[in-house]
Design an enzyme around this catalytic site. Structure first.
Site, PDB file in Angstrom:
ATOM      1  N   PRO A 118       5.649 -23.179 -12.699  1.00 49.64           N
ATOM      2  CA  PRO A 118       4.462 -24.025 -12.487  1.00 49.64           C
ATOM      3  C   PRO A 118       3.214 -23.270 -12.040  1.00 49.64           C
ATOM      4  O   PRO A 118       2.179 -23.875 -11.832  1.00 49.64           O
ATOM      5  CB  PRO A 118       4.923 -24.974 -11.383  1.00 49.64           C
ATOM      6  CG  PRO A 118       5.876 -24.161 -10.567  1.00 49.64           C
ATOM      7  CD  PRO A 118       6.611 -23.289 -11.563  1.00 49.64           C
ATOM      8  N   GLY A 119       3.313 -21.953 -11.847  1.00 47.61           N
ATOM      9  CA  GLY A 119       2.110 -21.186 -11.556  1.00 47.61           C
ATOM     10  C   GLY A 119       2.096 -20.423 -10.251  1.00 47.61           C
ATOM     11  O   GLY A 119       1.072 -19.834  -9.891  1.00 47.61           O
ATOM     12  N   ARG A 137       5.447 -28.561 -19.203  1.00 48.45           N
ATOM     13  CA  ARG A 137       5.115 -27.829 -17.987  1.00 48.45           C
ATOM     14  C   ARG A 137       3.717 -27.196 -18.039  1.00 48.45           C
ATOM     15  O   ARG A 137       3.273 -26.584 -17.071  1.00 48.45           O
ATOM     16  CB  ARG A 137       6.173 -26.744 -17.724  1.00 48.45           C
ATOM     17  CG  ARG A 137       7.602 -27.284 -17.640  1.00 48.45           C
ATOM     18  CD  ARG A 137       8.581 -26.198 -17.282  1.00 48.45           C
ATOM     19  NE  ARG A 137       8.534 -25.870 -15.877  1.00 48.45           N
ATOM     20  CZ  ARG A 137       9.101 -24.803 -15.322  1.00 48.45           C
ATOM     21  NH1 ARG A 137       9.747 -23.933 -16.079  1.00 48.45           N
ATOM     22  NH2 ARG A 137       9.009 -24.583 -14.036  1.00 48.45           N
ATOM     23  N   CYS A 180      15.703 -15.660  -9.838  1.00 52.06           N
ATOM     24  CA  CYS A 180      16.069 -16.223  -8.537  1.00 52.06           C
ATOM     25  C   CYS A 180      17.585 -16.383  -8.482  1.00 52.06           C
ATOM     26  O   CYS A 180      18.110 -17.463  -8.234  1.00 52.06           O
ATOM     27  CB  CYS A 180      15.349 -17.541  -8.277  1.00 52.06           C
ATOM     28  SG  CYS A 180      15.589 -18.781  -9.553  1.00 52.06           S
TER      29      CYS A 180
END
Length: 452
Positions: free
Chosen positions: A115-116, A141, A233
């Site tokens: 998302p940035g 998105r 992640c």
């Protein structure tokens, strides 16, 4: 916490049985909340949320919060004064700081951007002669990605919606490609219980294979002597070290070692660096940096095919920007005005020619006759003139503005006014006699109820 048996075996193998116990216990604790300040928008941290802030060791703009507030009800959040970001992932900034000369003009691609969070981190580090492309393959998105970039205020950006393999015509174009690849999400087990239920050995295998495909495409886009930053992640070796090793074996890349202080408790792996939640105050995160040793390079060239804005209209625009001389202005067929950095017109032309599904960059508004209608992107941009008429709002009125509700403005001059909260631009209103029009985009308005 119920963890998959195969995941437990994997982590015991990675950490050893004794250290695994500390790791498992850390997953039972509440995940820390962290924010990263926008260095180009001044925000006092002394009284932020009424809390004492704790610094994130690996990012000077990062801070932990003792308690998680309702960010939606903070006007400074909507102004782009900070981004709510998991602390471990802020390590990207340290890796880039140790790797690139940020004083130079750089062409940077965030390949899997939504998302940035990492995109805005990159925007914080780049200078005014650099270019940032934020790409996201999932169309749904794109809107939140673009919104977060607009809030951040960096004007030299393009948002694109392509599969990485569709970018082949940009071979060797970028000085840095950040590839935060979709992964099995093991590092999210504490924050997102659904991630535990979706995890399996098969999903790890699928993610690893998909990451190789993305990395192969990313590798082609890096210029000779440029850099590729790969992150996930997750913890397992298949998605992390094995993919890092695979990259150096199949493409012209060598790993870049970083200088990491011991008290950060970041674990150096055979290739790359791993964050564990029982060692560092953050979630699971892996990062490796590579330098491209050789390869082809795409030179920026071409002509922007939009119509140049007539000089008389350029003159009308100058008051809206702090440094209008830094931009060239073009008009799209539907009327939007695009401000393109004058030193980057060849780069933009190359990207416009290659990227079929993309934004046009910094769209500052449009003309209706001789009247200029400014955009919300301009309101939040760091390129906006600080001399424009503005009105400071209380928190109550700022939230009303953000809900697109009526606010009382007495004795306000007619015309365009910037609304501000604690000196931060929120958006435009236009005053016409006793009427006020709120130009906040409808899709940005706060929908939750505001407590009395």
């Amino acid at each position: 916490m119920n963890l998959p048996e195969n995941f437990i075996s994997q982590m015991q193998h990675l950490l050893g049985v004794e250290e695994y116990q500390a790791f498992a216990e850390s997953l039972e604790k509440e995940a820390p909340t962290a924010i990263r300040l926008n260095p180009h928008k001044q925000l006092s941290t002394e009284t932020l949320f009424g809390q004492e802030l704790e610094a994130v060791k690996w990012n000077a703009d990062g801070h932990y919060l003792a308690q998680r507030p309702i960010f939606t009800l903070d006007p400074a959040f909507h102004a782009g004064a900070y981004y709510v970001q998991e602390a471990s992932s802020m390590f990207v900034a340290e890796a880039i700081k140790q790797t690139l000369d940020l004083k130079q003009p750089l062409k940077v691609l965030d390949l899997c951007a939504a998302p940035g969070g990492k995109t805005t981190l990159l925007a914080s580090m780049l200078n005014e002669n650099s270019l940032l492309v934020a790409n996201e393959v999932i169309k749904s998105r794109i809107a939140p990605l673009k919104e977060n970039l607009e809030k951040w205020g960096f004007p030299n950006y393009i948002v694109s919606n392509h599969d990485p393999e569709e970018l082949i015509d940009l071979e060797g174009f970028f000085d840095l490609v950040l590839t935060d690849a979709p992964c099995s999400g093991e590092g999210l087990f504490r924050k997102d219980p659904k991630a535990r239920n979706e995890w399996s050995v098969d999903s790890v295998q699928l993610c690893s294979a998909r990451q190789k495909r993305i990395l192969q495409a990313a590798a082609m886009l890096v210029a000779p002597n440029g850099y590729l930053c790969y992150s996930t992640c997750t913890y397992n070796e298949k998605e992390n070290q094995e993919n890092a090793k695979w990259l150096t074996q199949t493409a012209d890349f060598e790993e870049v070692k970083l200088n990491i202080p011991a008290d950060w408790q970041v674990v150096e792996k055979g290739m790359g660096y791993q964050f564990f939640p029982h060692r560092t105050k953050g979630e699971g995160f892996y990062l490796a940096v590579f330098k491209k040793t050789q390869g082809a390079k795409t030179e920026a060239r071409g002509k922007i095919k939009f119509n140049r804005l007539p000089q008389r209209k350029v003159e009308l625009l100058k008051k809206w920007l702090e440094k209008p001389e830094n931009f060239e202005f073009y008009e799209k067929p539907e009327g939007s005005i695009v401000a393109i950095p004058a030193k980057l017109t060849n780069e933009y032309a190359t990207l416009f020619r290659t990227l079929q599904k993309r934004s046009s960059g910094f769209e500052i508004g449009q003309f209706k006759g001789e009247d200029f209608i400014p955009s919300h992107d301009l309101a939040l941009s760091t390129a906006i003139s600080p001399k424009l008429p503005a009105i400071e709002l209380s928190k109550e009125d700022a939230l009303k503005f953000l809900k697109k509700e009526h606010i009382n403005i007495e004795n306000a001059q007619n015309g365009w006014l910037l609304t501000r909260y604690q000196g931060l631009n929120l958006g435009f209103i236009k005053v016409i006699g006793d009427r006020m029009n709120n130009y906040l985009p409808k899709e940005w308005r706060i929908r939750m109820d505001i407590p009395e």
